[in-house]
Design a protein around this motif. Structure first.
Motif, PDB file in Angstrom:
ATOM      1  N   THR A  84       1.033  -1.113  -0.117  1.00 48.58           N
ATOM      2  CA  THR A  84       0.098  -0.173  -0.084  1.00 48.58           C
ATOM      3  C   THR A  84       1.037   1.255  -0.099  1.00 48.58           C
ATOM      4  N   GLN A  85       1.942   1.030   0.704  1.00 52.80           N
ATOM      5  CA  GLN A  85       2.826   2.523   0.908  1.00 52.80           C
ATOM      6  C   GLN A  85       4.184   1.876   0.252  1.00 52.80           C
ATOM      7  N   GLY A  86       4.971   2.738  -0.516  1.00 49.51           N
ATOM      8  CA  GLY A  86       6.183   2.477  -0.797  1.00 49.51           C
ATOM      9  C   GLY A  86       7.139   2.395   0.454  1.00 49.51           C
ATOM     10  N   TYR A  87       8.088   1.528   0.439  1.00 50.73           N
ATOM     11  CA  TYR A  87       9.113   1.475   1.219  1.00 50.73           C
ATOM     12  C   TYR A  87      10.089   2.382   0.957  1.00 50.73           C
ATOM     13  N   PRO A  88      10.496   3.461   1.728  1.00 45.22           N
ATOM     14  CA  PRO A  88      11.299   4.679   1.395  1.00 45.22           C
ATOM     15  C   PRO A  88      12.999   4.242   1.295  1.00 45.22           C
ATOM     16  N   ILE A  89      13.468   4.755   0.257  1.00 43.60           N
ATOM     17  CA  ILE A  89      15.247   4.286   0.134  1.00 43.60           C
ATOM     18  C   ILE A  89      15.957   5.553  -0.599  1.00 43.60           C
ATOM     19  N   ILE A  90      16.896   5.461  -0.462  1.00 46.39           N
ATOM     20  CA  ILE A  90      17.878   6.544  -1.115  1.00 46.39           C
ATOM     21  C   ILE A  90      18.797   5.671  -2.318  1.00 46.39           C
ATOM     22  N   VAL A  91      18.449   6.075  -3.363  1.00 48.17           N
ATOM     23  CA  VAL A  91      19.049   5.488  -4.415  1.00 48.17           C
ATOM     24  C   VAL A  91      20.671   5.625  -4.243  1.00 48.17           C
ATOM     25  N   GLY A  92      21.536   4.562  -4.317  1.00 47.09           N
ATOM     26  CA  GLY A  92      22.869   4.495  -4.157  1.00 47.09           C
ATOM     27  C   GLY A  92      23.399   4.562  -2.596  1.00 47.09           C
ATOM     28  N   GLY A  93      22.278   4.404  -1.784  1.00 47.69           N
ATOM     29  CA  GLY A  93      22.765   4.028  -0.386  1.00 47.69           C
ATOM     30  C   GLY A  93      22.313   2.870   0.115  1.00 47.69           C
ATOM     31  N   GLU A  94      22.567   2.668   1.460  1.00 44.97           N
ATOM     32  CA  GLU A  94      22.338   1.216   2.107  1.00 44.97           C
ATOM     33  C   GLU A  94      20.912   0.924   2.062  1.00 44.97           C
ATOM     34  N   GLY A  95      20.211  -0.025   2.617  1.00 41.20           N
ATOM     35  CA  GLY A  95      18.957  -0.406   2.874  1.00 41.20           C
ATOM     36  C   GLY A  95      18.434   0.659   3.757  1.00 41.20           C
ATOM     37  N   TRP A  96      17.444   1.239   3.693  1.00 45.96           N
ATOM     38  CA  TRP A  96      16.752   2.460   4.553  1.00 45.96           C
ATOM     39  C   TRP A  96      17.223   2.220   5.959  1.00 45.96           C
ATOM     40  N   LEU A  97      17.918   3.317   6.543  1.00 42.88           N
ATOM     41  CA  LEU A  97      18.019   3.395   8.026  1.00 42.88           C
ATOM     42  C   LEU A  97      17.355   4.779   8.635  1.00 42.88           C
ATOM     43  N   ALA A  98      16.412   4.516   9.583  1.00 38.21           N
ATOM     44  CA  ALA A  98      15.945   5.763  10.119  1.00 38.21           C
ATOM     45  C   ALA A  98      16.790   6.569  10.662  1.00 38.21           C
ATOM     46  N   PRO A  99      16.767   8.045  10.561  1.00 40.16           N
ATOM     47  CA  PRO A  99      18.018   8.804  11.199  1.00 40.16           C
ATOM     48  C   PRO A  99      17.736   9.143  12.480  1.00 40.16           C
ATOM     49  N   ASN A 100      18.618   9.339  13.537  1.00 39.03           N
ATOM     50  CA  ASN A 100      18.600   9.201  14.825  1.00 39.03           C
ATOM     51  C   ASN A 100      17.469  10.618  15.259  1.00 39.03           C
ATOM     52  N   PRO A 101      16.823  10.240  16.325  1.00 36.67           N
ATOM     53  CA  PRO A 101      15.869  11.264  16.815  1.00 36.67           C
ATOM     54  C   PRO A 101      16.531  12.927  16.788  1.00 36.67           C
TER      55      PRO A 101
END
Length: 395
Positions: free
Chosen positions: A370-387
């Motif tokens: 239903t919702q696309g999984y966010p990624i950055i092209v050229g980067g590692e698999g998505w990691l959530a930024p620190n708060p």
């Protein structure tokens, strides 16, 4: 407010929080694929592993994927083993007017396949390259991009007979057993195409008793004709899905998408007879035919063909957070598929390193997360930024 976050960081935080909230929706209600994590680098040619649920137990069998990057500019397309990105082309027409690798235009990378309709004294027909897809009595899924330059023409537009470009065909062997084709019948000055401009998918030479595709948009004068919304100077993506049936239980659809057109189904049919009894589909050709024309050069890129009981199952990268709103998509090439894990080779298409994009898993029934999984092209698999830190409420 001090310590304001940069705009992109805020966007990332929002996307990750939204995705995390969406992941709590009960999956059993919707029974659609759900992605929980990605491991690997999201770069062209690199493998990644996608974990989640409801992917389906079976994935596609890839007959060929070609982005034409392995070829040499101006050389004829190769049929040597592994000369495509995945596998190789089976044969060319070999009449002195074969398609060549070209650096003039490309949807991905730097090359595409170019057909010059003025070769061999602008003789008509031919110029095709063919994929061998085995002996298929189940499903075929085809995806490809085509391009006509600004100032260019559909073959035949400036020669006797008028525009006629059969973009591709699916057939048994020997051709034309149970053959289906797509045809553009109007030149670029009349695009987008209305009724009579485009045959979205129809049986051709061996069509007796086979079903013609029905337009998904009203106002068309005959079965087989559909709307299409390409434009000169813009790469246009086409999809064809067919399930085989000689008894009226088959299905098929044609979809389109480009930078100005979100993905949409332009034609479909169910309860269809798509294959004669005793036949199988064995080959796919690009193009199927074109009228000779010294003013016409046309291009193909990122051709993908899959077969099997899960032919339309796939993993794609999109430019929007819902699949139906994407105007840019890039298909990947899976090497392992289970209900909870997929390993696939990234193909970035026209995406660039640093682009924010979204990952989609489409299952064998055409259902997508239903919702696309966010990624950055050229980067590692998505990691959530620190708060974020150092923020305070202002009274």
């Amino acid at each position: 407010m001090k310590n304001l976050l940069k705009k992109k960081t805020c966007q990332f935080v929002f996307l990750v929080m939204f995705f995390m909230l969406a992941s709590f929706i009960p999956r059993t209600i919707f029974a659609v694929p759900s992605i929980s994590s990605i491991n690997g680098t999201v770069s062209n040619g690199q493998p990644v592993t996608i974990s989640g649920s409801a992917f389906g137990s079976t994935g596609p069998i890839i007959a060929i994927f070609d982005d034409f990057e392995k070829g040499t500019n101006n050389n004829e397309l190769s049929t040597l083993a592994n000369s495509a990105a995945v596998n190789q082309w089976y044969r060319l027409e070999n009449q002195g007017k074969n398609p060549v690798y070209s650096t003039y235009y490309a949807n991905s990378g730097t090359k595409s396949a170019m057909i010059d309709w003025g070769t061999d004294n602008a003789s008509e027909g031919g110029r095709w390259f063919e994929a061998d897809i085995g002996s298929i009595t189940s499903q075929v899924y085809v995806q490809y991009w085509f391009f006509v330059p600004i100032g260019g023409h559909v073959p035949g537009a400036n020669s006797g007979g008028g525009p006629n470009w059969k973009l591709m065909l699916i057939s048994g062997r020997p051709w034309p057993r149970s053959d289906y084709t797509q045809v553009i019948l109007t030149d670029v000055n009349n695009w987008p195409m209305g009724a009579w401009g485009f045959i979205c998918l129809t049986p051709w030479y061996d069509g007796s008793g086979l079903t013609e595709m029905t337009s998904a948009i009203g106002g068309y004068h005959d079965e087989g004709y559909c709307s299409l919304n390409p434009s000169a100077g813009t790469w246009h993506r086409m999809e064809v899905f067919m399930s085989a049936s000689s008894t009226g239980s088959g299905t098929m659809y044609t979809a389109e998408m480009n930078a100005n057109q979100t993905r949409r189904i332009v034609g479909s049919s169910s309860n269809a007879t798509t294959l004669h009894s005793g036949d199988s589909w064995n080959l796919v050709r690009f193009p199927a035919y074109g009228r000779g024309d010294s003013t016409s050069k046309t291009y193909y890129d990122d051709i993908y063909i899959a077969t099997g009981s899960a032919a339309q199952a796939r993993v794609e990268i999109g430019n929007n957070s819902t699949y139906s709103t994407c105007t840019k998509l890039a298909i990947t090439t899976p090497t392992f598929w289970s209900n909870t894990s997929i390993t696939t080779t990234i193909r970035t298409g026209s995406f660039k390193n640093g682009d924010i994009a979204y990952l989609y898993v489409i299952d064998a029934n055409g259902l997508v997360n239903t919702q696309g999984y966010p990624i950055i092209v050229g980067g590692e698999g998505w990691l959530a930024p620190n708060p974020p830190t150092g923020l305070r409420l202002l009274e």
